[in-house]
Design a protein around this motif. Structure first.
Motif, PDB file in Angstrom:
ATOM      1  N   HIS A  89       3.045  -2.607  84.247  1.00  0.00           N
ATOM      2  CA  HIS A  89       2.953  -1.403  85.079  1.00  0.00           C
ATOM      3  C   HIS A  89       1.827  -0.497  84.585  1.00  0.00           C
ATOM      4  N   SER A  90       1.751  -0.278  83.278  1.00  0.00           N
ATOM      5  CA  SER A  90       0.703   0.587  82.714  1.00  0.00           C
ATOM      6  C   SER A  90      -0.697   0.034  82.985  1.00  0.00           C
ATOM      7  N   HIS A  91      -0.868  -1.269  82.777  1.00  0.00           N
ATOM      8  CA  HIS A  91      -2.186  -1.870  83.016  1.00  0.00           C
ATOM      9  C   HIS A  91      -2.589  -1.750  84.484  1.00  0.00           C
ATOM     10  N   THR A  92      -1.662  -2.007  85.380  1.00  0.00           N
ATOM     11  CA  THR A  92      -2.019  -1.912  86.804  1.00  0.00           C
ATOM     12  C   THR A  92      -2.336  -0.475  87.190  1.00  0.00           C
ATOM     13  N   ALA A  93      -1.619   0.479  86.614  1.00  0.00           N
ATOM     14  CA  ALA A  93      -1.876   1.888  86.925  1.00  0.00           C
ATOM     15  C   ALA A  93      -3.277   2.303  86.474  1.00  0.00           C
ATOM     16  N   LEU A  94      -3.707   1.769  85.353  1.00  0.00           N
ATOM     17  CA  LEU A  94      -5.021   2.128  84.814  1.00  0.00           C
ATOM     18  C   LEU A  94      -6.170   1.380  85.488  1.00  0.00           C
ATOM     19  N   LEU A  95      -5.926   0.146  85.898  1.00  0.00           N
ATOM     20  CA  LEU A  95      -7.039  -0.724  86.273  1.00  0.00           C
ATOM     21  C   LEU A  95      -7.212  -0.985  87.770  1.00  0.00           C
ATOM     22  N   LEU A  96      -6.204  -0.706  88.574  1.00  0.00           N
ATOM     23  CA  LEU A  96      -6.340  -0.968  90.008  1.00  0.00           C
ATOM     24  C   LEU A  96      -6.637   0.308  90.784  1.00  0.00           C
ATOM     25  N   SER A  97      -7.522   0.176  91.752  1.00  0.00           N
ATOM     26  CA  SER A  97      -7.933   1.331  92.575  1.00  0.00           C
ATOM     27  C   SER A  97      -6.943   1.537  93.729  1.00  0.00           C
ATOM     28  N   PRO A  98      -7.004   2.696  94.366  1.00  0.00           N
ATOM     29  CA  PRO A  98      -6.133   2.932  95.532  1.00  0.00           C
ATOM     30  C   PRO A  98      -6.335   1.882  96.629  1.00  0.00           C
ATOM     31  N   GLU A  99      -7.562   1.449  96.842  1.00  0.00           N
ATOM     32  CA  GLU A  99      -7.835   0.435  97.859  1.00  0.00           C
ATOM     33  C   GLU A  99      -7.185  -0.891  97.481  1.00  0.00           C
ATOM     34  N   GLU A 100      -7.249  -1.227  96.204  1.00  0.00           N
ATOM     35  CA  GLU A 100      -6.624  -2.467  95.751  1.00  0.00           C
ATOM     36  C   GLU A 100      -5.108  -2.383  95.892  1.00  0.00           C
ATOM     37  N   TRP A 101      -4.534  -1.220  95.613  1.00  0.00           N
ATOM     38  CA  TRP A 101      -3.092  -1.051  95.776  1.00  0.00           C
ATOM     39  C   TRP A 101      -2.690  -1.216  97.240  1.00  0.00           C
ATOM     40  N   ALA A 102      -3.525  -0.742  98.145  1.00  0.00           N
ATOM     41  CA  ALA A 102      -3.236  -0.924  99.572  1.00  0.00           C
ATOM     42  C   ALA A 102      -3.189  -2.415  99.909  1.00  0.00           C
ATOM     43  N   THR A 103      -4.092  -3.193  99.322  1.00  0.00           N
ATOM     44  CA  THR A 103      -4.101  -4.641  99.533  1.00  0.00           C
ATOM     45  C   THR A 103      -2.847  -5.281  98.933  1.00  0.00           C
ATOM     46  N   VAL A 104      -2.457  -4.818  97.753  1.00  0.00           N
ATOM     47  CA  VAL A 104      -1.248  -5.340  97.099  1.00  0.00           C
ATOM     48  C   VAL A 104      -0.025  -5.075  97.972  1.00  0.00           C
TER      49      VAL A 104
ATOM     50  N   MET B 258      -0.704   7.992  93.918  1.00  0.00           N
ATOM     51  CA  MET B 258      -0.942   6.697  94.514  1.00  0.00           C
ATOM     52  C   MET B 258       0.376   6.147  95.057  1.00  0.00           C
ATOM     53  N   LEU B 259       0.617   6.503  96.298  1.00  0.00           N
ATOM     54  CA  LEU B 259       1.849   6.104  96.968  1.00  0.00           C
ATOM     55  C   LEU B 259       1.979   4.585  97.070  1.00  0.00           C
ATOM     56  N   ALA B 260       0.874   3.908  97.326  1.00  0.00           N
ATOM     57  CA  ALA B 260       0.924   2.449  97.459  1.00  0.00           C
ATOM     58  C   ALA B 260       1.405   1.804  96.157  1.00  0.00           C
ATOM     59  N   ALA B 261       0.905   2.273  95.023  1.00  0.00           N
ATOM     60  CA  ALA B 261       1.326   1.731  93.726  1.00  0.00           C
ATOM     61  C   ALA B 261       2.809   1.981  93.502  1.00  0.00           C
ATOM     62  N   GLU B 262       3.264   3.174  93.835  1.00  0.00           N
ATOM     63  CA  GLU B 262       4.686   3.503  93.667  1.00  0.00           C
ATOM     64  C   GLU B 262       5.560   2.611  94.548  1.00  0.00           C
ATOM     65  N   CYS B 263       5.121   2.373  95.773  1.00  0.00           N
ATOM     66  CA  CYS B 263       5.875   1.505  96.686  1.00  0.00           C
ATOM     67  C   CYS B 263       5.944   0.078  96.142  1.00  0.00           C
ATOM     68  N   ALA B 264       4.808  -0.435  95.698  1.00  0.00           N
ATOM     69  CA  ALA B 264       4.770  -1.795  95.166  1.00  0.00           C
ATOM     70  C   ALA B 264       5.701  -1.930  93.965  1.00  0.00           C
ATOM     71  N   TRP B 265       5.617  -0.994  93.044  1.00  0.00           N
ATOM     72  CA  TRP B 265       6.449  -1.085  91.846  1.00  0.00           C
ATOM     73  C   TRP B 265       7.918  -0.841  92.159  1.00  0.00           C
ATOM     74  N   ALA B 266       8.219  -0.042  93.153  1.00  0.00           N
ATOM     75  CA  ALA B 266       9.627   0.145  93.543  1.00  0.00           C
ATOM     76  C   ALA B 266      10.218  -1.187  94.012  1.00  0.00           C
ATOM     77  N   ILE B 267       9.455  -1.935  94.786  1.00  0.00           N
ATOM     78  CA  ILE B 267       9.920  -3.237  95.272  1.00  0.00           C
ATOM     79  C   ILE B 267      10.056  -4.225  94.117  1.00  0.00           C
ATOM     80  N   LEU B 268       9.048  -4.282  93.256  1.00  0.00           N
ATOM     81  CA  LEU B 268       9.084  -5.223  92.135  1.00  0.00           C
ATOM     82  C   LEU B 268      10.233  -4.899  91.180  1.00  0.00           C
ATOM     83  N   ARG B 269      10.441  -3.632  90.915  1.00  0.00           N
ATOM     84  CA  ARG B 269      11.547  -3.252  90.017  1.00  0.00           C
ATOM     85  C   ARG B 269      12.907  -3.526  90.658  1.00  0.00           C
ATOM     86  N   ALA B 270      13.008  -3.337  91.956  1.00  0.00           N
ATOM     87  CA  ALA B 270      14.266  -3.664  92.642  1.00  0.00           C
ATOM     88  C   ALA B 270      14.553  -5.157  92.502  1.00  0.00           C
ATOM     89  N   GLU B 271      13.517  -5.962  92.567  1.00  0.00           N
ATOM     90  CA  GLU B 271      13.706  -7.399  92.388  1.00  0.00           C
ATOM     91  C   GLU B 271      14.056  -7.731  90.939  1.00  0.00           C
TER      92      GLU B 271
END
Length: 185
Positions: free
Chosen positions: A139-154, A1-14
């Motif tokens: 991070h763990s909860h979002t990885a388990l509970l959000l779908s790829p489509e939801e990650w795209a929205t995030v 899930m590339l979208a999830a990785e991108c989102a968390w990379a930004i959040l962790r950088a912050e």
């Protein structure tokens, strides 16, 4: 899930940026003997204001969509979100109280500087634990509970926030680590 990785990379950088600001705040409060209480207070207030602005206008808005999608998915995730919300409010309150005390210290009240330092130590401890929870548990909860489509929205919502920050002219980088701004005048 590339979208999830991108989102968390930004959040962790912050989160790294938040930790840098916390370190700067500690440096400002512990400035050498050559700095007066007034100078340390002014430098610390400047860092507090930067930290508050970063949290309110840059970091928190990026997580709104993700957190809203997560809420209601599991009682455990909801409990974590409630805990994170409470910690966030407590951190904001500690910063606000510290800033008021530092303003008093800047006017010559030396006892206020010590009281502010104690509150800022509490804040630093709580904020560090808070960021660790976001980086691990959230991070763990979002990885388990959000779908790829939801990650795209995030990711789309984060991208919009990044664009808004650019339009507001927010700086992309911080000055050199450990640098304490000198008070004006």
């Amino acid at each position: 899930m590339l979208a999830a990785e991108c989102a968390w990379a930004i959040l962790r950088a912050e989160h790294v940026r938040t930790r840098e600001l916390l370190a700067r705040l500690e440096t400002a409060m512990k400035a050498g003997v050559e700095a007066s209480v007034r100078q340390r207070a002014r430098a610390a207030i400047d860092v507090i204001e930067r930290l508050q602005a970063f949290e309110e206008t840059t970091h928190r808005p990026k997580g709104v969509v993700m957190l809203n999608m997560l809420r209601g998915r599991s009682s455990e995730a909801d409990g974590l979100l409630d805990q994170l919300d409470s910690e966030s409010e407590r951190c904001s309150g500690l910063l606000a109280q510290s800033k008021l005390l530092l303003e008093r210290a800047g006017s010559g009240d030396t006892g206020a500087a010590a009281a502010a330092d104690a509150l800022l130590q509490q804040h630093r401890h709580l904020m560090s634990a808070h960021l660790d929870k976001e980086d691990t548990l959230l991070h763990s909860h979002t990885a388990l509970l959000l779908s790829p489509e939801e990650w795209a929205t995030v990711v789309s919502s984060i991208s919009k926030e990044v664009g808004a920050a650019k339009r507001r002219g927010e700086p992309r980088r911080l000055p050199v680590r450990g640098q304490v701004s000198k008070p004006a005048g």
